[in-house]
Scaffold this motif. Structure first.
Motif, short mmCIF file in Angstrom:
data_model
loop_
_atom_site.label_atom_id
_atom_site.label_comp_id
_atom_site.label_asym_id
_atom_site.label_seq_id
_atom_site.Cartn_x
_atom_site.Cartn_y
_atom_site.Cartn_z
N PHE A 217 0.82 -1.21 0.00
CA PHE A 217 0.00 0.00 0.00
C PHE A 217 0.86 1.26 0.00
O PHE A 217 0.51 2.25 -0.63
N ILE A 218 1.98 1.23 0.71
CA ILE A 218 2.86 2.40 0.71
C ILE A 218 3.49 2.57 -0.68
O ILE A 218 3.59 3.69 -1.19
N ILE A 219 3.89 1.47 -1.30
CA ILE A 219 4.44 1.54 -2.65
C ILE A 219 3.43 2.12 -3.61
O ILE A 219 3.74 2.98 -4.44
N SER A 220 2.17 1.65 -3.52
CA SER A 220 1.15 2.17 -4.44
C SER A 220 0.95 3.67 -4.24
O SER A 220 0.73 4.41 -5.19
N ALA A 221 1.06 4.14 -2.97
CA ALA A 221 0.95 5.58 -2.70
C ALA A 221 2.14 6.33 -3.30
O ALA A 221 1.98 7.40 -3.89
N LEU A 222 3.34 5.77 -3.18
CA LEU A 222 4.52 6.40 -3.75
C LEU A 222 4.47 6.40 -5.28
O LEU A 222 5.08 7.26 -5.93
N LEU A 223 3.76 5.44 -5.85
CA LEU A 223 3.61 5.39 -7.30
C LEU A 223 2.55 6.36 -7.79
O LEU A 223 2.34 6.50 -8.99
N GLY A 224 1.85 7.00 -6.86
CA GLY A 224 0.93 8.06 -7.24
C GLY A 224 -0.53 7.68 -7.24
O GLY A 224 -1.37 8.48 -7.65
N ASP A 225 -0.87 6.46 -6.80
CA ASP A 225 -2.27 6.04 -6.84
C ASP A 225 -2.56 5.06 -5.70
O ASP A 225 -2.55 3.86 -5.91
N PRO A 226 -2.80 5.57 -4.50
CA PRO A 226 -2.97 4.70 -3.32
C PRO A 226 -4.36 4.09 -3.20
O PRO A 226 -5.09 4.35 -2.26
N THR A 227 -4.74 3.27 -4.16
CA THR A 227 -6.05 2.64 -4.11
C THR A 227 -5.91 1.13 -3.94
O THR A 227 -4.86 0.55 -4.22
N ALA A 228 -6.97 0.49 -3.49
CA ALA A 228 -6.96 -0.95 -3.29
C ALA A 228 -6.67 -1.67 -4.61
O ALA A 228 -5.96 -2.67 -4.65
#
Length: 241
Positions: A217-228
């Motif tokens: 989830f932190i990686i997805s946020a760092l990639l610019g899109d913190p969604t499930a």
């Protein structure tokens, strides 16, 4: 220009319009030069991509961790000296949020990190500094940190960013002669998350799985899109690495 627009004209790529799309494949943002996934504005003619934060940035941004600062969006770093992000501690090579008065800098994706990441099972809160050891490096005071509500899982944004960069696997976008090799890769997290609960072997598997989910989830946020949805895509890419 506003979020939600399907097509925009951008100063960094005036020759073609950029179209909004959702990508399940990683891309390199031509604005901040960082990897992205999910929402983006793309030129299909030139393989030019921008995070939505880089395509439609707020001209000025405040942050709760720096109440006296006013961060201005700049298409490139000011001056000639190397600059690093105060959130993740990595170099800044493209667009940036810069505070002129204090000299602080933030990657656009770091400046927009959610204060809470919650998928219904794991809930993580963003802190300026860690009060407990990071699951990855074992240290406390280093960079911004996501900490679980149960207080068992702490992960430095810097450590997750390092995992994101250091463990890349080659991924190609496109097909045939138009394929574009990504200069950054999705991380293999196997063996990277350390837990302090290995005395109780019955809990190790579950603890490691939850910690791994937190990293996704932190990686997805760092990639610019913190969604499930995007976290699930990141997880599937990790499992194949």
């Amino acid at each position: 220009m506003k979020y939600g627009e399907k097509e925009i004209t951008h100063f960094s790529h005036p020759q073609h319009k950029l179209r909004f799309e959702i990508s399940e494949a990683p891309f390199k943002c031509d604005g901040c030069k960082e990897v992205g996934i999910g929402s983006r504005y793309k030129c299909n003619s030139c393989n030019f991509d921008l995070h939505k934060h880089c395509a439609l940035p707020s001209p000025f941004k405040s942050h709760i961790f720096y109440p006296k600062c006013s961060f201005q969006f700049l298409p490139r770093t000011p001056g000639d000296i190397p600059r690093f992000c105060n959130a993740c501690e990595r170099d800044i090579n493209g667009s940036v949020y810069h505070c002129k008065s204090c000299g602080f800098d933030l990657h656009p994706t770091c400046a927009n990190l959610p204060s809470v990441l919650d998928d219904g099972e794991v809930k993580l809160h963003l802190y300026c500094k860690a009060s407990e050891p990071c699951q990855k490096c074992g240290r406390k005071g280093r960079s911004w940190t996501y900490r679980s509500t149960c207080k068992k899982y702490n992960l430095h944004v810097a450590c997750v960013r390092e995992m994101l960069v250091e463990s890349w696997q080659d991924i190609y976008l496109g097909h045939g002669s138009n394929s574009k090799k990504l200069e950054t890769r999705i991380p293999n997290l196997k063996g990277t998350v350390q837990t302090n609960q290995q005395r109780n072997k019955g809990k190790v598997k579950k603890c490691t799985a939850i910690a791994g989910m937190a990293v996704q989830f932190i990686i997805s946020a760092l990639l610019g899109d913190p969604t499930a949805l995007i976290a699930g895509v990141v997880g599937s890419l990790i499992s194949k690495a």
